[in-house]
Each structure stands twice: as structure tokens, then as C-alpha cells.
Enzyme design. Structure first.
Site, mmCIF file in Angstrom:
data_model
loop_
_atom_site.group_PDB
_atom_site.id
_atom_site.type_symbol
_atom_site.label_atom_id
_atom_site.label_comp_id
_atom_site.label_asym_id
_atom_site.label_seq_id
_atom_site.Cartn_x
_atom_site.Cartn_y
_atom_site.Cartn_z
ATOM 1 N N CYS A 44 -160.194 -69.611 3.065
ATOM 2 C CA CYS A 44 -160.976 -70.714 2.485
ATOM 3 C C CYS A 44 -160.392 -72.109 2.770
ATOM 4 O O CYS A 44 -161.131 -73.048 3.079
ATOM 5 C CB CYS A 44 -161.134 -70.510 0.993
ATOM 6 S SG CYS A 44 -159.669 -69.865 0.164
ATOM 7 N N HIS A 60 -161.548 -76.589 -3.121
ATOM 8 C CA HIS A 60 -160.179 -76.852 -2.674
ATOM 9 C C HIS A 60 -160.069 -78.301 -2.193
ATOM 10 O O HIS A 60 -160.932 -78.778 -1.439
ATOM 11 C CB HIS A 60 -159.807 -75.935 -1.494
ATOM 12 C CG HIS A 60 -159.587 -74.499 -1.880
ATOM 13 N ND1 HIS A 60 -159.576 -74.043 -3.172
ATOM 14 C CD2 HIS A 60 -159.348 -73.410 -1.096
ATOM 15 C CE1 HIS A 60 -159.349 -72.742 -3.184
ATOM 16 N NE2 HIS A 60 -159.207 -72.330 -1.942
HETATM 17 N N1 LIG Z 1 -162.295 -66.199 -3.743
HETATM 18 C C1 LIG Z 1 -162.237 -66.928 -2.622
HETATM 19 O O1 LIG Z 1 -162.363 -68.167 -2.628
HETATM 20 C C2 LIG Z 1 -162.048 -66.247 -1.287
HETATM 21 C C3 LIG Z 1 -162.134 -67.033 -0.148
HETATM 22 C C4 LIG Z 1 -161.987 -66.435 1.095
HETATM 23 C C5 LIG Z 1 -161.745 -65.094 1.172
HETATM 24 N N2 LIG Z 1 -161.645 -64.316 0.035
HETATM 25 C C6 LIG Z 1 -161.405 -62.887 0.200
HETATM 26 O O2 LIG Z 1 -162.563 -62.161 -0.239
HETATM 27 C C7 LIG Z 1 -162.156 -60.915 -0.797
HETATM 28 C C8 LIG Z 1 -162.716 -60.781 -2.202
HETATM 29 O O3 LIG Z 1 -162.197 -61.806 -3.024
HETATM 30 P P1 LIG Z 1 -162.772 -62.062 -4.494
HETATM 31 O O4 LIG Z 1 -162.208 -63.370 -4.883
HETATM 32 O O5 LIG Z 1 -164.242 -61.885 -4.551
HETATM 33 O O6 LIG Z 1 -162.075 -60.836 -5.328
HETATM 34 P P2 LIG Z 1 -162.497 -60.198 -6.733
HETATM 35 O O7 LIG Z 1 -163.225 -61.167 -7.592
HETATM 36 O O8 LIG Z 1 -161.271 -59.579 -7.274
HETATM 37 O O9 LIG Z 1 -163.541 -59.003 -6.341
HETATM 38 C C9 LIG Z 1 -163.132 -57.836 -5.692
HETATM 39 C C10 LIG Z 1 -164.332 -56.932 -5.397
HETATM 40 O O10 LIG Z 1 -163.893 -55.792 -4.653
HETATM 41 C C11 LIG Z 1 -164.199 -54.595 -5.378
HETATM 42 N N3 LIG Z 1 -163.111 -53.626 -5.242
HETATM 43 C C12 LIG Z 1 -161.838 -53.736 -5.698
HETATM 44 N N4 LIG Z 1 -161.122 -52.611 -5.387
HETATM 45 C C13 LIG Z 1 -161.967 -51.816 -4.707
HETATM 46 C C14 LIG Z 1 -161.851 -50.509 -4.157
HETATM 47 N N5 LIG Z 1 -160.707 -49.820 -4.195
HETATM 48 N N6 LIG Z 1 -162.955 -49.978 -3.574
HETATM 49 C C15 LIG Z 1 -164.115 -50.663 -3.487
HETATM 50 N N7 LIG Z 1 -164.295 -51.895 -3.999
HETATM 51 C C16 LIG Z 1 -163.238 -52.457 -4.614
HETATM 52 C C17 LIG Z 1 -164.384 -55.024 -6.820
HETATM 53 O O11 LIG Z 1 -165.231 -54.062 -7.465
HETATM 54 P P3 LIG Z 1 -165.120 -53.712 -9.052
HETATM 55 O O12 LIG Z 1 -165.773 -54.839 -9.809
HETATM 56 O O13 LIG Z 1 -165.885 -52.426 -9.163
HETATM 57 O O14 LIG Z 1 -163.663 -53.579 -9.367
HETATM 58 C C18 LIG Z 1 -165.048 -56.391 -6.634
HETATM 59 O O15 LIG Z 1 -166.416 -56.226 -6.341
HETATM 60 C C19 LIG Z 1 -160.632 -60.863 -0.713
HETATM 61 O O16 LIG Z 1 -160.251 -60.203 0.477
HETATM 62 C C20 LIG Z 1 -160.266 -62.330 -0.640
HETATM 63 O O17 LIG Z 1 -159.014 -62.520 -0.031
HETATM 64 C C21 LIG Z 1 -161.799 -64.871 -1.180
#
Ligand SMILES: NC(=O)c1ccc[n+]([C@@H]2O[C@H](COP(=O)([O-])OP(=O)(O)OC[C@H]3O[C@@H](n4cnc5c(N)ncnc54)[C@H](OP(=O)(O)O)[C@@H]3O)[C@@H](O)[C@H]2O)c1
Length: 349
Positions: free
Chosen positions: A148, A241
Site C-alpha cells: 500500500c 497513508h
Molecule cells: N489492509 C491494507 O491496507 C492492505 C494493503 C495492501 C495489501 N494488504 C494485504 O492484503 C491481505 C489481507 O489483508 P487484510 O488487511 O484484509 O487482513 P484481514 O482484515 O485480517 O482479513 C484476512 C482475511 O483472510 C481470511 N483468512 C484468514 N486466515 C485464513 C485461512 N487460513 N484460510 C482462508 N482465509 C483466511 C479471513 O477470513 P475470516 O474472517 O474467516 O478469518 C479474512 O477474510 C494481506 O496479505 C495484506 O498484507 C493489505
């Protein structure tokens, strides 16, 4: 219409995908996947919805499926991935056998033949896809978008790299808590505080930016040839950010030329009129106290980066500095994957 699925659909980025894909002219959500904690439940029951906008009616009753290709609706063409990185490493490859995977996770970002793309910056990296499919014997493929904070920085650097001789970049970030996911930063760690460390973030910013601004010779990427140093910090802001950027060029310059080059910057997504492409990827603000995350993160529907405080740096030769704000879960995550998919839909599918 192209049918799409979302992996990690219940998370912070997953919810952004749903919000941005609601009423999309080309993409229709057909499948939502998450962990086994959520699988089997209706999306509205499985999700703690955190966005200001209401959860779209169209997804409320979709039953969340397990995150594996056998459980995915066969009609789906593109799968957006917002999975935790460690899980994405294997699962995205499983999906790529049959589906186009547009991923936010870092697992495959810097891998050979897997394009890491910002459509305004390096659309030519999509030419790696043929080699990726041949190498793995896949019908689908993986395309990734950067971290990001990298996306916002790189969008502002692209017009500079194209028009001036860039010698060095130093950047200090002030990153929103949503960047760490819903359970990422405990409130006791961040309220009335800031955290001067985000694991692996500085390494990602440094390596991904040079990769994105490099060149692709048909078989490999040659990194851009300037020095880049990042210092990354978490601050008590929900979304958006902020980055303080310090640039050194090889030669003297006129600050108005820098300003015009950035504000006139347009690229392929604007020429193709892609649905999520902002009219201006970089917006320049002249007010002394802008950009600010609350006021500027939604510029261009969250897809533009706002730059302000652009000024010569009197302390060093051939130098200037500025502050930028970009929306981390829109331009920095879900919106970035969707724009990649729009480009792929226009050029490849
Ligand atoms: N947030 C940002 O600004 C941002 C920016 C760029 C990239 N990212 C990347 O995007 C990804 C997601 O980030 P996020 O912020 O959305 O995280 P998050 O809010 O923690 O969400 C994680 C998601 O993945 C699912 N999950 C977790 N463990 C799993 C498993 N073992 N099997 C299948 N699904 C699983 C969760 O499902 P449940 O609800 O069922 O647990 C939830 O839907 C990460 O790789 C992060 O580095 C994030």
C-alpha cells in the site's frame, strides 16, 4: 459481464473489494471465500462490517465458501485475493491453475514471471504472463499489486523518473491502522501513540519501488538505478497513508516543472478510460496544510494520490521534497487489484 470471486472476503481489504465491485460495469461478484471460521455462513453473518457505506444487498445472502478451487463457483473467471500472505503462497497457485488471480498479498510479488503491476507505471510487465503459464502449465495466472505505501510513492515518482534524472529518494511514512488488517494493531498500542516499526514494510517499499520503475527486457526485470531509503511508522489514523518524500536529482531543476510534470501525468488506464482509473493519478494541492488523510484520502474515489508541500529543499543540491496521501485499502489494495483486472480484461481476456 465477467464473474469474479473474492478470497479473504470478510477482511479489511475483502470488504473494500465488495464495496468497489458493487455496481461495477464489467465485474459481478459470484463467490466469496474466507477461513473455515466463516465458511458455510451467510456473508452478513460471517462478517464484522467496518466500512462507513452499508454492506451491499447483493452480497448479504451469499454463503461464504472454503478457500480452495474445488469449492469455487465454476463460472468465476477472476479471483481477487486478500488473503494473509503465508496462506496466499500456496492457495493462489492452486487457483491459478484455472483462474486469473489478482492478488494483494506479498507472497508472489517479486517472483520470476509473476507481474507486479501498477497500470499507470509498468503495464508492460503483463507480458510475463505467457511464460508464467507455460512454466507452470496453468490455464490461469497470477498478477500482483504492490504494498500500500509503495503504490502511492511509486505513482508520484513515475512522472519524475520519466522526465528527470533521479539520484535518490528518502521517504518517511505515517501509515494508517487499517493497513494492518482488522485484528492488526491493538488499540492499546496505537491510541495516544505511534509505533516506529512495521515488520518488513521498509524492505518491501525499497525493493518493490525499484522493481516497478525498472525495465522488463522480455525475460527479466532490471531494477531502476537510484538509491531509495524508507522509514515506516504506524500512526493513529484509520485510513490513508501519509508519506514525507525527499528527492535528489542529478541536475538543477525548476520546481514548477516538477509540479506540472506530476499534475499532468496520465497513462494507459486514463487513455483506455478504465472504470476505476482516476482522471488524474496525482493531484497537486497548493494549500500549506494539505494533504491530510481525512480530507484527501478519497480523492479520485480513493484512486488518486494527493501531493502537497512541494518545495525546493534548500539544505541539499538539486533537491526537493513533498508530502503525499494515498488511500491504503483503495489505491493501496482492493482498488489496485481491480484496476489490474480491468486492464487485463481490456488487453488479455
Ligand atoms: N489492509 C491494507 O491496507 C492492505 C494493503 C495492501 C495489501 N494488504 C494485504 O492484503 C491481505 C489481507 O489483508 P487484510 O488487511 O484484509 O487482513 P484481514 O482484515 O485480517 O482479513 C484476512 C482475511 O483472510 C481470511 N483468512 C484468514 N486466515 C485464513 C485461512 N487460513 N484460510 C482462508 N482465509 C483466511 C479471513 O477470513 P475470516 O474472517 O474467516 O478469518 C479474512 O477474510 C494481506 O496479505 C495484506 O498484507 C493489505
Amino acid at each position: 459481464m465477467v464473474n469474479v470471486g473474492i478470497l479473504g472476503a470478510t477482511g479489511m481489504v475483502g470488504q473494500r473489494f465488495i464495496q468497489l465491485l458493487d455496481n461495477h460495469p464489467d465485474f459481478e461478484i459470484k463467490a466469496l471465500a474466507a477461513s473455515s471460521r466463516s465458511a458455510g455462513k451467510k456473508y452478513e453473518d460471517a462478517t464484522t462490517w467496518y466500512l462507513d457505506e452499508e454492506m451491499p444487498e447483493s452480497v448479504r445472502d451469499i454463503v461464504v465458501c472454503e478457500t480452495n478451487p474445488d469449492d469455487m463457483d465454476n463460472d468465476v473467471d477472476i479471483v481477487f485475493s486478500s488473503l494473509p500472505t503465508e496462506f496466499a503462497a500456496k492457495v493462489e497457485k492452486d487457483f491459478a491453475r484455472d483462474y486469473v488471480v489478482a492478488s494483494n498479498a506479498s507472497a508472489h510479488r517479486m517472483k520470476k514471471n509473476i507481474p507486479l503491476v501498477i497500470p499507470e507505471v509498468n503495464p508492460q510487465y503483463l507480458d510475463m504472463i505467457d511464460a508464467q503459464q507455460k512454466e507452470n502449465d496453468w490455464d490461469g495466472f497470477i498478477v500482483t499489486n504492490p504494498n500500500c505505501s509503495t503504490i502511492a510513492l511509486t505513482l508520484t515518482l513515475k512522472p519524475i523518473v520519466d522526465n528527470f534524472n533521479l539520484k535518490s529518494v528518502r521517504v518517511s511514512t505515517m501509515q494508517a491502522v487499517s493497513g494492518a488488517g482488522y485484528n492488526g494493531v491493538p488499540s492499546m498500542a496505537i491510541v495516544d501513540n505511534l509505533v516506529p516499526y512495521i515488520g518488513s514494510e521498509e524492505e518491501k517499499m525499497e525493493s518493490e519501488t525499484l522493481h516497478l520503475l525498472g525495465s522488463f527486457d522480455g525475460s527479466k526485470v532490471v531494477d531502476a538505478d537510484f538509491n531509495l531509503s524508507a522509514s515506516c511508522h504506524r500512526v493513529p489514523v484509520i485510513d490513508g497513508h501519509t508519506e514525507a518524500v525527499f528527492i535528489e536529482l542529478d541536475d538543477d531543476f525548476d520546481i514548477d516543472d516538477i509540479k506540472n510534470t506530476m499534475s499532468n501525468f496520465k497513462a494507459l488506464p486514463q487513455q483506455l478510460n478504465l472504470f476505476s482509473a482516476p482522471e488524474n493519478p496525482v493531484i497537486i494541492k497548493d494549500e500549506d496544510d494539505r494533504p491530510q488523510p481525512r480530507m484527501d484520502r478519497n480523492a479520485g474515489n480513493g484512486m488518486a494520490v494527493t501531493v502537497g508541500r512541494l518545495r525546493k529543499d534548500q539544505a541539499f543540491d538539486n533537491s526537493f521534497k513533498y508530502v503525499l496521501v494515498g488511500h491504503n485499502t483503495i489505491r493501496g489494495a482492493a482498488g489496485a487489484s481491480i484496476l489490474n483486472a480491468e486492464l487485463i480484461n481490456d488487453k488479455i481476456l
